[in-house]
Design an enzyme around this catalytic site. Structure first.
Site, PDB file in Angstrom:
ATOM      1  N   GLU A 103       0.840  -1.216   0.000  1.00  0.00           N
ATOM      2  CA  GLU A 103       0.000   0.000   0.000  1.00  0.00           C
ATOM      3  C   GLU A 103       0.870   1.259   0.000  1.00  0.00           C
ATOM      4  O   GLU A 103       0.567   2.243  -0.669  1.00  0.00           O
ATOM      5  CB  GLU A 103      -0.940  -0.023   1.201  1.00  0.00           C
ATOM      6  CG  GLU A 103      -2.008  -1.103   1.056  1.00  0.00           C
ATOM      7  CD  GLU A 103      -2.853  -1.248   2.287  1.00  0.00           C
ATOM      8  OE1 GLU A 103      -2.283  -1.476   3.379  1.00  0.00           O
ATOM      9  OE2 GLU A 103      -4.079  -1.127   2.185  1.00  0.00           O
ATOM     10  N   GLU A 123      -3.513  -9.613   3.933  1.00  0.00           N
ATOM     11  CA  GLU A 123      -4.282  -9.256   5.123  1.00  0.00           C
ATOM     12  C   GLU A 123      -5.369 -10.267   5.474  1.00  0.00           C
ATOM     13  O   GLU A 123      -5.624 -10.544   6.633  1.00  0.00           O
ATOM     14  CB  GLU A 123      -4.918  -7.871   4.963  1.00  0.00           C
ATOM     15  CG  GLU A 123      -3.954  -6.716   5.087  1.00  0.00           C
ATOM     16  CD  GLU A 123      -3.253  -6.360   3.776  1.00  0.00           C
ATOM     17  OE1 GLU A 123      -3.203  -7.193   2.866  1.00  0.00           O
ATOM     18  OE2 GLU A 123      -2.748  -5.221   3.690  1.00  0.00           O
TER      19      GLU A 123
END
Ligand code: T1G
Length: 650
Positions: A103, A123
């Protein structure tokens, strides 16, 4: 210092240095945000390169922070600041860029990666969703359909595919930082690229979402995170980037507080601690240059394959040429199969086989550093094998028995020096299953035990130390679980309702289907042997079934009937007739009540195992259940569930 900045003729090189994985902890986020603001204001800085110190770029957000409230600045704020900077930020990526690390790179204006780098958003494996723009920036960079498997199925992307998708802009051909600085100079002389979040994205056809939802639901097997991540991706496509980022953060924070995430984070850390028990950290393991395996049956072949996959030379001994030849043929099937699937090259498969010296004379074991006995699970057979092994091996060679429940003290009885003896319960197939129960004798030397754990690490196994009891940790809990399932039958609950409840809970199959697959006769023969030894073991439905010739799938019927060549369990009137004396008056019980009763029974047995010192902690028991007995990972394990950890959030 979490980050350091140095100038290379007008380019600021920002190094994130937060061992062991450059996690984006609170300190790193503060320092990065300061750097964004100061470098943007510094007239001497034309562009910025950000990279990670050590072996990787960034391994993600700092998972150890997730049991505490978010400390500001949060990662989204840092990434937005980079994206809005007036000078180009170039992410120079090596090793891995995972989770928040990817990210962070997506918030940069450009990305260059070294060969061999992998990028991903894992995640969901922690019961989370990307919480700093991953579900929003990724599809705007590489498209929705390419993003779905990365966001929901934790697909990792290599540099070639990443370049093709547009996830990275360049692959470094020389030294990464040198190439990145050159790239930054080019970028400084050109208009700022449109940030990922501001790029247009094409919404896919509705069936793309439907198909993705169906396949994600199947793969998740009851876990929530994968579907939440898909939902976040879709929401942003249908409602725009601002709403998408806000929704993603809200969903992430809720997932971060969920019991599923607490369970998966609990296992994440337990799995990393397991191979290095605290009390063995300062005890040097003995060198392992050559390993002996005695027995080329299913377990001996699996163990040999695991050893060869770790590039350890093996001496494989069997009692006769025919058995040895069968073992070698099965090993060739294993490595040939791996090569056919592209997991090994032909050369690697041949190298695996070349490292195995086969023989029918135990003297071939003479210079092995460790010998693993993997003969038939019968005490007399094992003792006879060790009489030979101890006779021919060096006095400092470690002797290990692969046993699933026989007492290693009895197996080692005839050996003069049992301080070098240890139990190692491999799970079949031994070259696939990661769990390894390590069972020391009271007199096993610490360095022998340390060597067993070092071997487990080399085999990339998940070792759990067990004290000596019937069935060690896993099989002892399994026996209790099955007994409770049979007690439910006596309460009138049906076989299929019990199995359906445990499948709904998250197991691949219920206790009765599982027994039919494993074979009812194995535990039957153990009970009969114990009875013959004078133990008072009450009759069980499995006894009646086996005596009626119903041993499970292998005989076309056990608890269920099976059509020839079909493993689909079908309710069996014949089985019900055979076990009728042990069935209660039929009654309904809802599936949650069934699974709660069976899981709490597992936890009760786990508490006894802890109180007897058979396991050192509840997480050891949960590792056994999750990695050896199919307990659904996203529930953490029976001990985690009994602890109520994370319960407050459901
Ligand atoms: N945070 C904190 N500690 C971590 C960590 C992390 N992200 N990753 C690893 N560690 C610790 C680990 O516990 C061990 O500690 C040591 O580092 C070495 O780990 C906002 C929310 C990066 C591929 O899921 O996959 O970003 O036992 O043995 O084999 O959207 O670690 O030594 O004390 O595994 O070289 C997403 C998890 C987080 C990646 C390196 N990221 N890590 O493998 O080392 S959530 C992940 C890994 C997130 C954002 C979201 C691997 C690795 P100790 P290791 P390795």
């Amino acid at each position: 210092m979490a980050i350091k900045t140095e100038m290379l003729n007008g380019i600021a090189v920002v190094t994130i240095d937060n061992p062991p994985v450059n996690a984006l902890s609170h300190g790193v986020r503060i320092a990065l945000l300061d750097a964004v603001q100061s470098l943007d204001a510094d007239a001497n800085v034309a562009a910025i390169v950000v990279h990670g110190a050590g072996k990787l770029f960034v391994g993600g957000a700092d998972i150890t922070e997730f049991d505490r409230p978010v400390e500001q600045p949060g990662l989204p704020e840092v990434i937005t600041a980079i994206e809005r900077a007036h000078k180009p930020w170039i992410a120079a990526i090596h090793g891995v860029a995972l989770g928040g690390g990817l990210e962070l790179a997506l918030g940069c204006h450009l990305r260059i990666a070294a060969p061999g780098t992998t990028l991903g958003l894992p995640e969901a494996g922690l019961g989370l969703i990307p919480g700093a723009g991953g579900t929003q920036r990724l599809p705007r960079l590489i498209g929705v359909e390419a993003s779905i498997p990365i966001v929901t199925a934790q697909e990792r992307v290599g540099v070639d595919k990443a370049l093709k998708l547009g996830l990275i802009d360049r692959i470094s051909t020389n030294e990464l930082i040198t190439d990145a600085v050159a790239f930054a100079h080019e970028a400084a002389g050109a208009p700022l690229p449109v940030p990922a979040s501001q790029r247009a994205v094409i919404a896919p056809a509705t069936e793309v979402w439907h198909d993705a939802e169906a396949s994600t639901k199947r793969a998740a097997k009851g876990a929530a995170a994968q579907l939440l991540a898909l939902g976040s991706l879709r929401f942003g496509i249908e409602n725009g980037i601002e709403a998408g980022l806000a929704n993603e953060r809200a969903v992430f924070l809720k997932a971060r507080a969920s019991r599923e995430s607490a369970a998966l984070r609990y296992l994440f850390f337990a799995e990393r601690a397991a191979p290095r028990p605290q009390d063995l950290r300062d005890i040097a393991p003995r060198p392992l240059r050559k390993i002996g395996v005695v027995g080329a049956g299913t377990m001996g072949v699996g163990i040999t394959a695991a050893l060869r996959n770790a590039h350890l030379p093996v001496v494989l001994v069997e009692r006769d040429d025919a058995s040895l030849a069968r073992g070698f043929s099965n090993l060739e099937k294993i490595f040939g199969g791996a090569a056919a699937k592209g997991r090994l090259t032909q050369d690697e498969a041949q190298e695996r086989m070349a490292g195995i010296e086969g023989g029918t004379d135990y003297r071939a074991l003479a210079d092995c550093d460790l010998v693993i006995e993997a003969v038939y699970e019968d005490l007399a057979v094992k003792q006879a094998a060790f009489a030979e092994i101890a006779r021919v091996c060096r006095p400092d060679a470690i002797l290990a028995t692969n046993t699933s429940y026989t007492d290693p003290r009895q197996i080692s009885e005839g050996i003069a020096d049992t301080s070098r003896f240890v139990g190692m319960h491999f799970f079949s197939p031994a070259h696939v299953m990661k769990l390894l129960e390590i069972v020391p004798l009271p007199e096993t030397k610490p360095d022998v035990l340390s060597t067993a754990f070092a071997l487990a690490r080399k085999l990339e196994k998940l070792p759990v130390r067990s004290g000596i009891c019937d069935g060690f940790i896993g099989n002892r809990i399994l026996r209790r679980y099955i007994a409770e399932a049979i007690a439910l039958l006596a309460d009138g609950v049906s076989i299929s309702a019990i199995d359906a409840a445990m499948r709904e809970f998250g197991f691949a199959m219920g206790p009765f289907e599982m027994q039919d697959m494993a074979g009812l006769d194995i535990s039957y023969m153990r009970r009969e042997a114990a009875r013959a030894n004078g133990q008072d073991i009450p009759e069980m439905p499995g006894d009646l079934l086996v005596r009626a010739g119903r041993k499970g799938q292998k005989t076309g019927g056990g608890w269920y009937d099976y059509a020839v060549g079909d493993r689909t369990p079908r309710p069996s009137d014949e089985a019900l007739r055979v076990i009728a004396p042990m069935l209660g008056t039929p009654r309904d019980m809802n599936s949650r009540e069934i699974s709660a009763r069976l899981v709490s029974t597992m936890a009760d047995e786990g508490k006894s195992i802890l109180s007897e010192g058979i396991a050192s902690g509840p997480e050891q028991i949960d590792l056994v259940e999750v990695h050896g007995y199919g307990f659904p990972r996203w529930r953490g394990g029976p001990m985690f569930m009994a602890s109520g950890l994370g319960k407050q959030n459901d």
